[in-house]
Design a protein around this motif. Structure first.
Motif, PDB file in Angstrom:
ATOM      1  N   ARG A 226       0.833  -1.187   0.000  1.00  0.00           N
ATOM      2  CA  ARG A 226       0.000   0.000   0.000  1.00  0.00           C
ATOM      3  C   ARG A 226       0.874   1.245   0.000  1.00  0.00           C
ATOM      4  O   ARG A 226       1.882   1.304   0.682  1.00  0.00           O
ATOM      5  N   ALA A 227       0.454   2.246  -0.751  1.00  0.00           N
ATOM      6  CA  ALA A 227       1.237   3.466  -0.873  1.00  0.00           C
ATOM      7  C   ALA A 227       1.190   4.249   0.432  1.00  0.00           C
ATOM      8  O   ALA A 227       0.168   4.309   1.106  1.00  0.00           O
ATOM      9  N   THR A 228       2.324   4.864   0.793  1.00  0.00           N
ATOM     10  CA  THR A 228       2.373   5.640   2.018  1.00  0.00           C
ATOM     11  C   THR A 228       1.929   7.076   1.794  1.00  0.00           C
ATOM     12  O   THR A 228       1.630   7.789   2.738  1.00  0.00           O
ATOM     13  N   GLY A 229       1.917   7.530   0.533  1.00  0.00           N
ATOM     14  CA  GLY A 229       1.515   8.902   0.244  1.00  0.00           C
ATOM     15  C   GLY A 229       0.060   8.992  -0.145  1.00  0.00           C
ATOM     16  O   GLY A 229      -0.695   8.033  -0.053  1.00  0.00           O
ATOM     17  N   GLY A 230      -0.332  10.170  -0.593  1.00  0.00           N
ATOM     18  CA  GLY A 230      -1.709  10.364  -1.027  1.00  0.00           C
ATOM     19  C   GLY A 230      -1.861  10.034  -2.494  1.00  0.00           C
ATOM     20  O   GLY A 230      -1.069   9.310  -3.066  1.00  0.00           O
ATOM     21  N   THR A 231      -2.886  10.599  -3.100  1.00  0.00           N
ATOM     22  CA  THR A 231      -3.106  10.332  -4.521  1.00  0.00           C
ATOM     23  C   THR A 231      -2.247  11.271  -5.354  1.00  0.00           C
ATOM     24  O   THR A 231      -1.658  12.217  -4.849  1.00  0.00           O
ATOM     25  N   GLY A 232      -2.192  11.000  -6.627  1.00  0.00           N
ATOM     26  CA  GLY A 232      -1.461  11.868  -7.536  1.00  0.00           C
ATOM     27  C   GLY A 232       0.007  11.537  -7.632  1.00  0.00           C
ATOM     28  O   GLY A 232       0.777  12.262  -8.226  1.00  0.00           O
ATOM     29  N   GLY A 233       0.437  10.431  -7.038  1.00  0.00           N
ATOM     30  CA  GLY A 233       1.843  10.101  -7.036  1.00  0.00           C
ATOM     31  C   GLY A 233       2.172   9.023  -8.033  1.00  0.00           C
ATOM     32  O   GLY A 233       1.318   8.325  -8.543  1.00  0.00           O
ATOM     33  N   CYS A 234       3.442   8.885  -8.287  1.00  0.00           N
ATOM     34  CA  CYS A 234       3.950   7.839  -9.155  1.00  0.00           C
ATOM     35  C   CYS A 234       4.502   6.743  -8.274  1.00  0.00           C
ATOM     36  O   CYS A 234       5.303   7.006  -7.384  1.00  0.00           O
ATOM     37  N   THR A 235       4.083   5.514  -8.469  1.00  0.00           N
ATOM     38  CA  THR A 235       4.444   4.416  -7.599  1.00  0.00           C
ATOM     39  C   THR A 235       5.268   3.400  -8.364  1.00  0.00           C
ATOM     40  O   THR A 235       4.978   3.084  -9.495  1.00  0.00           O
ATOM     41  N   THR A 236       6.296   2.908  -7.705  1.00  0.00           N
ATOM     42  CA  THR A 236       7.138   1.891  -8.309  1.00  0.00           C
ATOM     43  C   THR A 236       7.085   0.638  -7.453  1.00  0.00           C
ATOM     44  O   THR A 236       7.251   0.704  -6.244  1.00  0.00           O
ATOM     45  N   GLY A 237       6.833  -0.484  -8.083  1.00  0.00           N
ATOM     46  CA  GLY A 237       6.813  -1.756  -7.373  1.00  0.00           C
ATOM     47  C   GLY A 237       7.698  -2.743  -8.102  1.00  0.00           C
ATOM     48  O   GLY A 237       8.120  -2.518  -9.235  1.00  0.00           O
ATOM     49  N   ALA A 251      10.920 -12.901 -15.413  1.00  0.00           N
ATOM     50  CA  ALA A 251      10.759 -13.404 -14.051  1.00  0.00           C
ATOM     51  C   ALA A 251      10.662 -12.264 -13.062  1.00  0.00           C
ATOM     52  O   ALA A 251      10.104 -12.405 -11.988  1.00  0.00           O
ATOM     53  N   ALA A 252      11.218 -11.109 -13.381  1.00  0.00           N
ATOM     54  CA  ALA A 252      11.137  -9.943 -12.494  1.00  0.00           C
ATOM     55  C   ALA A 252      11.172  -8.689 -13.332  1.00  0.00           C
ATOM     56  O   ALA A 252      11.867  -8.618 -14.334  1.00  0.00           O
ATOM     57  N   MET A 253      10.402  -7.685 -12.940  1.00  0.00           N
ATOM     58  CA  MET A 253      10.417  -6.437 -13.678  1.00  0.00           C
ATOM     59  C   MET A 253       9.991  -5.302 -12.775  1.00  0.00           C
ATOM     60  O   MET A 253       9.222  -5.492 -11.833  1.00  0.00           O
ATOM     61  N   ASP A 254      10.543  -4.125 -13.026  1.00  0.00           N
ATOM     62  CA  ASP A 254      10.170  -2.925 -12.302  1.00  0.00           C
ATOM     63  C   ASP A 254       9.014  -2.260 -13.033  1.00  0.00           C
ATOM     64  O   ASP A 254       9.050  -2.084 -14.238  1.00  0.00           O
ATOM     65  N   VAL A 255       7.993  -1.892 -12.298  1.00  0.00           N
ATOM     66  CA  VAL A 255       6.794  -1.314 -12.895  1.00  0.00           C
ATOM     67  C   VAL A 255       6.514   0.031 -12.250  1.00  0.00           C
ATOM     68  O   VAL A 255       6.461   0.145 -11.025  1.00  0.00           O
ATOM     69  N   THR A 256       6.361   1.044 -13.078  1.00  0.00           N
ATOM     70  CA  THR A 256       5.978   2.374 -12.608  1.00  0.00           C
ATOM     71  C   THR A 256       4.573   2.680 -13.093  1.00  0.00           C
ATOM     72  O   THR A 256       4.274   2.510 -14.274  1.00  0.00           O
ATOM     73  N   TYR A 257       3.703   3.088 -12.191  1.00  0.00           N
ATOM     74  CA  TYR A 257       2.340   3.388 -12.581  1.00  0.00           C
ATOM     75  C   TYR A 257       1.813   4.532 -11.735  1.00  0.00           C
ATOM     76  O   TYR A 257       2.402   4.907 -10.723  1.00  0.00           O
ATOM     77  N   TYR A 258       0.691   5.089 -12.167  1.00  0.00           N
ATOM     78  CA  TYR A 258       0.113   6.249 -11.505  1.00  0.00           C
ATOM     79  C   TYR A 258      -1.111   5.851 -10.687  1.00  0.00           C
ATOM     80  O   TYR A 258      -1.971   5.105 -11.156  1.00  0.00           O
ATOM     81  N   ARG A 259      -1.163   6.384  -9.500  1.00  0.00           N
ATOM     82  CA  ARG A 259      -2.321   6.195  -8.631  1.00  0.00           C
ATOM     83  C   ARG A 259      -3.001   7.548  -8.461  1.00  0.00           C
ATOM     84  O   ARG A 259      -2.457   8.451  -7.827  1.00  0.00           O
ATOM     85  N   GLU A 260      -4.173   7.686  -9.038  1.00  0.00           N
ATOM     86  CA  GLU A 260      -4.922   8.933  -8.958  1.00  0.00           C
ATOM     87  C   GLU A 260      -6.268   8.672  -8.288  1.00  0.00           C
ATOM     88  O   GLU A 260      -6.675   7.530  -8.077  1.00  0.00           O
ATOM     89  N   TYR A 261      -6.975   9.745  -7.975  1.00  0.00           N
ATOM     90  CA  TYR A 261      -8.269   9.591  -7.320  1.00  0.00           C
ATOM     91  C   TYR A 261      -9.280   8.918  -8.244  1.00  0.00           C
ATOM     92  O   TYR A 261     -10.042   8.050  -7.823  1.00  0.00           O
ATOM     93  N   PHE A 267      -5.713  11.583 -17.106  1.00  0.00           N
ATOM     94  CA  PHE A 267      -5.464  12.381 -18.302  1.00  0.00           C
ATOM     95  C   PHE A 267      -4.516  13.544 -18.005  1.00  0.00           C
ATOM     96  O   PHE A 267      -3.658  13.896 -18.822  1.00  0.00           O
ATOM     97  N   ASP A 268      -4.667  14.167 -16.841  1.00  0.00           N
ATOM     98  CA  ASP A 268      -3.752  15.245 -16.453  1.00  0.00           C
ATOM     99  C   ASP A 268      -2.343  14.698 -16.223  1.00  0.00           C
ATOM    100  O   ASP A 268      -1.352  15.339 -16.559  1.00  0.00           O
ATOM    101  N   ARG A 269      -2.259  13.508 -15.658  1.00  0.00           N
ATOM    102  CA  ARG A 269      -0.955  12.902 -15.399  1.00  0.00           C
ATOM    103  C   ARG A 269      -0.252  12.533 -16.703  1.00  0.00           C
ATOM    104  O   ARG A 269       0.983  12.589 -16.798  1.00  0.00           O
ATOM    105  N   LEU A 270      -1.021  12.142 -17.719  1.00  0.00           N
ATOM    106  CA  LEU A 270      -0.442  11.706 -18.993  1.00  0.00           C
ATOM    107  C   LEU A 270      -0.408  12.815 -20.039  1.00  0.00           C
ATOM    108  O   LEU A 270      -0.092  12.556 -21.204  1.00  0.00           O
TER     109      LEU A 270
END
Length: 319
Positions: A226-237, A251-261, A267-270
């Motif tokens: 679970r993300a420690t910040g609020g919305t609007g951030g970029c999360t890497t797992g 077998a393993a990959m880094d993924v960056t994605y956006y968590r918005e409200y 659309f604003d993030r992209l």
């Protein structure tokens, strides 16, 4: 169709839709607030009720409540609504829609009240608006063939475990193991989890099987954080685990994605990035997303300015 008529068919063989990519035959297992659960030859499929066109009842089948006559019952979720189903699938390899241009397989990274994020092998992270998700199912692992049993009549033992990891966010890891041993097996497992932000976790699992003989096995692990910040951030797992012919091949990959409200906030993030709107069909388009205003998005593609109503955007991904 009323809930009364749907509930009266629970436990019976049905045909979901008469044709098309979402058509499927199976056993009606459960009818929820806005979804149906159907046990099929490909596993359990969760259908969004708003996209169902018809439900037919097979009057000639022998409805005994069992799967394929093997005596193995289906294991399925019964949450409050369709969106909550996907909340319980985070970190798992899933299939969105049974077929058609919007059908994709991948690891479910995020589920909010109106959109999900799916990590796919070829298109990266795809964001689906939940209203346009017709069905969802967990990809079943390929069954082991008879070669796993040796000439002495060995059986397989299973091991499972849970683990927690510490980093920027709490993570639950889940490992499963499979081993071979003679007789029936019973196993224990340990798993470790590791993750950052709200994303998928990293897990490994081992299992040992005990019977009249002894066996060991290795399994894949999954975890979610679970993300420690609020919305609007970029999360890497970070995701780890072997696949069995489905989902991401690495077998393993880094993924960056956006968590918005909400989905429209993506659309604003992209903005000012090259995106692909919708996976295929006549409504698919690739171009630079310039802005989102007044209920539509503006995309510049091939020197043409396209204005697309946001309610018709089924999915979006960055290129």
């Amino acid at each position: 169709m009323s809930d009364f008529h749907i509930n009266s068919m629970i436990g019976r063989r049905i045909n979901v839709n008469k044709g098309g990519p979402e058509a499927k035959a199976g056993q009606l297992l459960h009818s929820g607030h806005n979804y149906m659960v159907v046990g099929t030859d490909e596993g359990v499929v969760y259908y969004a009720a708003r996209h169902l066109k018809s439900v037919g009842e097979d009057l000639q089948s022998d409805n005994n409540g069992e799967k394929n006559g093997t005596g193995e019952f289906y294991d399925y979720l019964t949450p409050s609504c369709f969106s909550a189903i996907m909340d319980n699938m985070i970190g798992q390899n899933v299939k969105i829609n049974r077929g058609g241009p919007e059908s994709r397989q991948g690891v479910l990274l995020l589920s909010t009240y109106d959109y999900i994020a799916l990590a796919t092998e070829k298109e990266g992270v795809v964001y689906y608006k939940t209203d346009h998700v017709k069905s969802v199912s967990v990809i079943q692992e390929q069954k082991e063939n008879d070669a796993n049993e040796d000439k002495s009549g060995s059986r397989t033992g299973r091991g499972s475990g849970r683990g927690t990891g510490r980093n920027e966010s709490p993570v639950m890891g889940r490992g499963t193991g499979r081993g071979t041993g003679r007789g029936t097996g019973k196993g224990t497992g340990r798993g470790t989890g590791k993750g950052t932000g709200r994303g998928t976790g990293k897990g490994t699992g081992r299992g040992t099987g005990k019977g009249t003989g002894r066996g060991t096995g290795k399994g894949t692990g999954r975890g979610t954080g679970r993300a420690t910040g609020g919305t609007g951030g970029c999360t890497t797992g970070r995701m780890t685990g072997r696949t069995t012919g489905h989902g991401p091949a690495a077998a393993a990959m880094d993924v960056t994605y956006y968590r918005e409200y909400g989905f429209n906030n993506l659309f604003d993030r992209l903005a000012l990035k090259k995106v692909k709107i919708n996976r295929g069909g006549p409504d698919a388009i690739e171009g630079v997303l310039t802005e989102c205003a007044n209920g539509y998005v503006v995309v510049l593609a091939d020197n043409v300015i396209h204005r697309i109503l946001t309610k018709h955007v089924k999915s979006i991904s960055a290129l």
